[in-house]
Design a protein around this motif. Structure first.
Motif, PDB file in Angstrom:
ATOM      1  N   VAL A   1       2.890   7.738  -5.219  1.00 15.37           N
ATOM      2  CA  VAL A   1       1.879   6.852  -4.646  1.00 15.37           C
ATOM      3  C   VAL A   1       0.990   7.564  -3.634  1.00 15.37           C
ATOM      4  O   VAL A   1      -0.016   7.010  -3.202  1.00 15.37           O
ATOM      5  CB  VAL A   1       2.538   5.627  -3.967  1.00 15.37           C
ATOM      6  CG1 VAL A   1       3.295   4.804  -4.986  1.00 15.37           C
ATOM      7  CG2 VAL A   1       3.444   6.056  -2.817  1.00 15.37           C
TER       8      VAL A   1
ATOM      9  N   LYS B   1       2.766  -2.185  -6.260  1.00 14.63           N
ATOM     10  CA  LYS B   1       1.687  -1.602  -5.479  1.00 14.63           C
ATOM     11  C   LYS B   1       0.380  -2.309  -5.826  1.00 14.63           C
ATOM     12  O   LYS B   1       0.163  -2.709  -6.977  1.00 14.63           O
ATOM     13  CB  LYS B   1       1.558  -0.091  -5.767  1.00 14.63           C
ATOM     14  CG  LYS B   1       2.890   0.660  -5.805  1.00 14.63           C
ATOM     15  CD  LYS B   1       3.740   0.463  -4.574  1.00 14.63           C
ATOM     16  CE  LYS B   1       5.032   1.262  -4.618  1.00 14.63           C
ATOM     17  NZ  LYS B   1       6.076   0.709  -5.483  1.00 14.63           N
TER      18      LYS B   1
ATOM     19  N   ALA C   1      -2.865   4.218  -5.656  1.00 16.08           N
ATOM     20  CA  ALA C   1      -1.914   3.139  -5.375  1.00 16.08           C
ATOM     21  C   ALA C   1      -2.537   1.984  -4.616  1.00 16.08           C
ATOM     22  O   ALA C   1      -2.045   0.857  -4.685  1.00 16.08           O
ATOM     23  CB  ALA C   1      -0.723   3.682  -4.593  1.00 16.08           C
ATOM     24  N   ASP C   2      -3.623   2.230  -3.896  1.00 14.64           N
ATOM     25  CA  ASP C   2      -4.237   1.181  -3.080  1.00 14.64           C
ATOM     26  C   ASP C   2      -5.392   0.473  -3.765  1.00 14.64           C
ATOM     27  O   ASP C   2      -5.580  -0.730  -3.593  1.00 14.64           O
ATOM     28  CB  ASP C   2      -4.721   1.767  -1.747  1.00 14.64           C
ATOM     29  CG  ASP C   2      -3.580   2.251  -0.872  1.00 14.64           C
ATOM     30  OD1 ASP C   2      -2.430   1.834  -1.115  1.00 14.64           O
ATOM     31  OD2 ASP C   2      -3.826   3.052   0.048  1.00 14.64           O
TER      32      ASP C   2
ATOM     33  N   THR D   1       0.845  -1.190   0.000  1.00 11.42           N
ATOM     34  CA  THR D   1       0.000   0.000   0.000  1.00 11.42           C
ATOM     35  C   THR D   1       0.883   1.244   0.000  1.00 11.42           C
ATOM     36  O   THR D   1       2.093   1.174   0.247  1.00 11.42           O
ATOM     37  CB  THR D   1      -0.903   0.023   1.234  1.00 11.42           C
ATOM     38  OG1 THR D   1      -0.076   0.152   2.407  1.00 11.42           O
ATOM     39  CG2 THR D   1      -1.739  -1.246   1.339  1.00 11.42           C
TER      40      THR D   1
END
Length: 515
Positions: free
Chosen positions: A135, A194, A172-173, A5
């Motif tokens: 990110v 990621k 990014a998550d 993450t």
């Protein structure tokens, strides 16, 4: 393979800098080396004959871009670098990389969306470097912002695009595109992939993702506890059950497939055929009496038998006979081609309540849970694997997964004590413990009726042979996708069929076993 993450990556960077005393500028320099190397590899000619447009934000991702611009210049590439943001907001490391770039004679120019000169350079660039956002992006990219204009230029450029760490605009998550996002041909991501690069929009927008070591100590990376992983051939090889040299039919498991209805004779056959094709010792197929003759003609390796039906669909009266047959089997695959009718829904719920055997629930077996999720909850502690597409998931869960598919799958599996295979591009396998395994194989040729039935049989077979629920599901998904990739390579995604996936399963297994 671990999928990190954004917060985990920030923590890794902090520990490397603070605990291991690695200068942050050194991490940035190493990151830039990976980006520049990827950019050069995409050039159509030798560097001296090519040019690059590098788009930098004001954060550390922009510093990666400024450093990459310098390295490209030193390799002979004609470079112009544009700052999408304000000089006043440059981080200390980004400012230092801007100074080093200037010493080479290349200035970080303020990006002007109205500049015809800058646009002409970008449209004529052989490669674009995307280093606008890292990110940490946490908001949508405004459509009227300079950031959106820079993203649009990169997407419109006929040259290739390399993203530094993550394609700008991709969460990014979750993998969701935040307003707009770069369509990268290659993403050079740092230290770990990621999660957002493997799912949702990010799986398409990231292009080819390669991991670049920027010098964070391996011990720190190993200590990072991830909940999301990418399934790779190594994991599949270790996850599928071994074959005993002295085994017999009973050694390799017994699967009972229950499904089918008038008009849906293909689905149960495909499930049974996939179970037989993937190593199961014995496969039984229970279908409505009305379609039993058709199944008996098609099945060679599986053993079909008739069950009581009503108007061409299984009746509740079939319950005792199914339970009796299931008593001598290891796994029940329930739902392929079952059809939607009140009596079949009651049959499904009755089977789920009464059997302690592992169940792989697919298609109309999942639809039967609509309004009856308590039946699934009552099986907590018993093995239940669900394999829904989004529509089936919505009927069981009461709503679509939404843009954060990872969290939706994780929450459903945890809340209901099951293993969930959420099908789609980059199918997810979520466990009750909170782990999610992302599948990288497969293609659009699998988006055809019958493909899911093959997957159900494959998962049930691996489960019957002794694989854990998580590994049976995740390995089954990987092998199914790989067989689909092999079929598409031979026949194209247009022309391949679920039967072709069955045909290519042996080759998929061979690749894993030889790996």
């Amino acid at each position: 393979m671990k999928l990190a993450t954004a917060e985990q990556m920030r923590a890794l960077d902090r520990r490397a800098i603070q605990d291991c005393r690695i200068p942050s500028i050194d991490l940035m320099e190493r990151a830039a080396e990976g980006v520049a190397e990827a950019a050069v590899s995409l050039l159509p000619d030798r560097p001296g004959r090519c040019r690059a447009a590098v788009f930098c934000g004001a954060g550390n991702n922009g510093g990666d871009g400024a450093a990459a611009a310098r390295l490209l210049f030193l390799k002979g590439v004609k470079v112009r670098a544009f700052l999408v943001g304000n000089y006043e907001k440059l981080t200390p490391d980004a400012l230092e990389m801007t100074r080093r770039l200037s010493e080479c004679g290349v200035e970080l120019e303020p990006f002007d969306p109205d500049s015809g000169d800058q646009r002409a350079w970008s449209m004529g660039a052989h490669v674009c470097v995307d280093a606008v956002f890292g990110v940490g992006l946490s908001r949508d990219v405004a459509a009227d912002s300079p950031y959106a204009a820079a993203i649009a230029w990169m997407n419109a450029s006929p040259g290739k695009t390399v993203a530094a760490d993550i394609a700008s605009g991709v969460d990014a998550d979750t993998g969701a595109a935040r307003g707009c996002a770069v369509r990268a041909d290659r993403t050079v991501t740092f230290t770990l992939k990621k999660a957002g690069q493997m799912v949702s929009d990010g799986a398409v927008l990231s292009g080819e993702v390669t991991v670049w070591d920027i010098g964070i100590p391996p011990a720190l990376v190993r200590q990072t506890l991830c909940r999301t992983f990418s399934m790779e051939a190594e994991e599949v090889c270790s996850g599928i059950p071994l074959r005993k040299a002295d085994g017999h039919k009973g050694t390799f498991g017994k699967v009972l497939v229950v499904g089918g209805a008038v008009g849906y004779t293909g689905a149960p056959f495909l499930t049974a055929a996939a179970a037989a094709r993937s190593g199961c010792g014995l496969v039984y197929l229970g279908v409505p009496a009305a379609i039993w003759p058709a199944e008996a003609v098609k099945c060679v390796s599986a053993m079909p038998f008739p069950l009581p039906d009503q108007s061409g669909r299984l009746s509740e009266k079939a319950l005792p006979e199914i339970l009796e047959k299931l008593s001598g089997c290891d796994v029940l695959a329930l739902g392929p081609g079952l059809g939607r009718a009140p009596q079949t829904a009651r049959l499904v719920c009755g089977l789920l309540r009464k059997t302690d055997k592992p169940v792989v629930l697919d298609a109309d077996g999942i639809n039967a849970l609509e309004g009856h999720i308590d039946v699934l909850d009552a099986r907590r502690g018993r093995v239940t694997i669900l394999t829904p597409h989004d529509g089936e998931f919505a009927r069981a869960a009461g709503g679509l997964p939404g843009e954060d598919r990872l969290e939706a799958a994780r929450r459903f599996a945890r809340d209901h004590g099951c293993t969930l295979v959420l099908k789609g591009h980059r199918t997810l396998t979520a466990t009750a413990a909170g782990t999610v395994l992302v599948n990288p194989t497969g293609n659009s040729g699998l988006a055809k009726g019958g493909s899911g039935d093959v997957l159900t049989g494959l998962i049930a077979s691996l489960l019957a042979q002794g694989a854990s629920a998580a590994m049976a599901a995740a390995c089954g998904v990987w092998l199914h996708g790989r067989a689909g990739d092999l079929a598409a390579a031979e026949l194209t995604a247009y022309a391949m069929t679920p039967e072709d996936v069955l045909t290519h399963l042996p080759e998929a297994f061979r690749e894993v076993l030889e790996h």
